[in-house]
Each structure stands twice: as C-alpha cells, then as structure tokens.
Design a protein around this motif. Structure first.
Motif, PDB file in Angstrom:
ATOM      1  N   UNK A 146      30.166 -18.902 -33.849  1.00  0.00           N
ATOM      2  CA  UNK A 146      29.268 -18.982 -32.690  1.00  0.00           C
ATOM      3  C   UNK A 146      28.026 -19.785 -33.033  1.00  0.00           C
ATOM      4  N   UNK A 147      27.404 -19.472 -34.169  1.00  0.00           N
ATOM      5  CA  UNK A 147      26.175 -20.159 -34.564  1.00  0.00           C
ATOM      6  C   UNK A 147      26.415 -21.647 -34.792  1.00  0.00           C
ATOM      7  N   UNK A 148      27.596 -21.989 -35.276  1.00  0.00           N
ATOM      8  CA  UNK A 148      27.906 -23.396 -35.538  1.00  0.00           C
ATOM      9  C   UNK A 148      28.117 -24.190 -34.255  1.00  0.00           C
ATOM     10  N   UNK A 149      28.604 -23.528 -33.215  1.00  0.00           N
ATOM     11  CA  UNK A 149      28.924 -24.263 -31.983  1.00  0.00           C
ATOM     12  C   UNK A 149      28.725 -23.374 -30.752  1.00  0.00           C
ATOM     13  N   UNK A 150      27.489 -22.954 -30.490  1.00  0.00           N
ATOM     14  CA  UNK A 150      27.263 -22.025 -29.379  1.00  0.00           C
ATOM     15  C   UNK A 150      27.530 -22.624 -27.994  1.00  0.00           C
ATOM     16  N   UNK A 151      27.601 -23.927 -27.896  1.00  0.00           N
ATOM     17  CA  UNK A 151      27.808 -24.560 -26.588  1.00  0.00           C
ATOM     18  C   UNK A 151      29.249 -25.009 -26.368  1.00  0.00           C
ATOM     19  N   UNK A 152      30.146 -24.613 -27.238  1.00  0.00           N
ATOM     20  CA  UNK A 152      31.539 -25.064 -27.146  1.00  0.00           C
ATOM     21  C   UNK A 152      32.208 -24.772 -25.807  1.00  0.00           C
ATOM     22  N   UNK A 153      31.821 -23.701 -25.145  1.00  0.00           N
ATOM     23  CA  UNK A 153      32.468 -23.342 -23.882  1.00  0.00           C
ATOM     24  C   UNK A 153      31.947 -24.164 -22.702  1.00  0.00           C
ATOM     25  N   UNK A 154      30.930 -24.976 -22.940  1.00  0.00           N
ATOM     26  CA  UNK A 154      30.356 -25.800 -21.871  1.00  0.00           C
ATOM     27  C   UNK A 154      30.893 -27.225 -21.962  1.00  0.00           C
ATOM     28  N   UNK A 157      30.578 -31.400 -20.973  1.00  0.00           N
ATOM     29  CA  UNK A 157      29.482 -32.352 -21.159  1.00  0.00           C
ATOM     30  C   UNK A 157      28.445 -32.243 -20.038  1.00  0.00           C
ATOM     31  N   UNK A 158      28.903 -32.136 -18.811  1.00  0.00           N
ATOM     32  CA  UNK A 158      27.988 -32.043 -17.666  1.00  0.00           C
ATOM     33  C   UNK A 158      27.168 -30.757 -17.741  1.00  0.00           C
ATOM     34  N   UNK A 159      27.808 -29.650 -18.080  1.00  0.00           N
ATOM     35  CA  UNK A 159      27.095 -28.381 -18.182  1.00  0.00           C
ATOM     36  C   UNK A 159      26.049 -28.407 -19.297  1.00  0.00           C
ATOM     37  N   UNK A 160      26.388 -29.036 -20.410  1.00  0.00           N
ATOM     38  CA  UNK A 160      25.427 -29.156 -21.520  1.00  0.00           C
ATOM     39  C   UNK A 160      24.216 -29.975 -21.093  1.00  0.00           C
ATOM     40  N   UNK A 161      24.458 -31.062 -20.394  1.00  0.00           N
ATOM     41  CA  UNK A 161      23.358 -31.910 -19.928  1.00  0.00           C
ATOM     42  C   UNK A 161      22.474 -31.140 -18.946  1.00  0.00           C
ATOM     43  N   UNK A 162      23.095 -30.386 -18.050  1.00  0.00           N
ATOM     44  CA  UNK A 162      22.328 -29.583 -17.085  1.00  0.00           C
ATOM     45  C   UNK A 162      21.501 -28.529 -17.809  1.00  0.00           C
TER      46      UNK A 162
END
Length: 140
Positions: free
Chosen positions: A113-121, A123-128
């Motif tokens: 989780x700590x290594x990749x907490x945004x994996x479930x998002x 590209x668009x969701x990460x940018x938002x």
C-alpha cells in the motif's frame, strides 16, 4: 467565524487519517522487521541509487544534520556507504550496499500500500485528486 463542519467534510478528514494510519502502520511493520526505524527505512529506500545527502534530507523533510546521524547508523549496519561525488568532491553521495539492496527489496515487498497507494485510481482520477489537493493547500 468558521463554518460548521458538514458530514462529508468529517468523512473526508477521517479518510485522510485512515490512509495516513495505514501507510504508517505498514511502513513501521516493514522497518521493524529489519530492526530499523521508519525514518531509517525511508532513508535507505532513498539510497537505491547513489544520491547526495541533501536529496535524502529533502526526501525525509529533515535537517541535513539529522540525516547524517541516520545515514551513520545505516552505514554501521553495512546497509549504506558514502563516497564523494565525482562531479563535486564537496558533496557526499549515499548509496545502498548489496545488503542494503536486499533490505530495500524486502521493505518494498512488505509495503504494497505504501509503495503504491494510488494504484486503484486511473490517470484521470489521479490528476483530479492532485488538483483537489493542490487547491486545498492554496492560500485563501
């Protein structure tokens, strides 16, 4: 006068706290498995490639003098070595040793989780998310 906090705001704040707790617990457990503090583990992770001590201080949001003590401890354990930067001998580079790289690999394996907490998002969701977080930090 501050506005009263609505339920959505309370929930979002709770989610921030839960994410932070999960990250901290996972990082601490991984570090503890190697008899490291979370800060030592984070410093070790920063030395995967040789880097200036200043870079590690920035990465840890710490004073360079505190980083020197952390790297000293990692060096004593044989996980990191220091050497002058060939491009500027006034600069010290810290780099993980072979033993350090083995610990880094295990730390990463123990911290999905700590290594990749945004994996479930996507590209668009990460940018938002980035835009919303930046907006929160802007001065009023």
């Amino acid at each position: 006068m501050p506005k009263p906090t609505d339920e959505t705001t309370k929930e979002v704040i709770g989610l921030f706290a839960a994410i932070n707790r999960r990250y901290a617990q996972e990082s601490e457990a991984a570090a503890t498995a190697h008899e490291l503090t979370p800060l030592q583990a984070k410093a070790l992770l920063a030395t995967q490639e040789p880097c200036p001590m200043r870079h590690i201080a920035d990465h840890l949001h710490a004073e360079p003098s505190n980083v020197t003590a952390i790297i000293d401890r990692l060096e004593q354990r044989g996980l990191v070595e220091r050497h002058p930067d060939p491009g500027d001998r006034r600069v010290k580079l810290a780099a993980a040793t072979t033993a350090g790289h083995a610990v880094i690999a295990d730390l990463r394996a123990r911290m999905p989780f700590a290594a990749a907490p945004l994996d479930r998002l996507d590209t668009r969701q990460r940018a938002t998310l980035r835009e919303l977080l930046q907006l929160m930090l802007e001065d009023p």
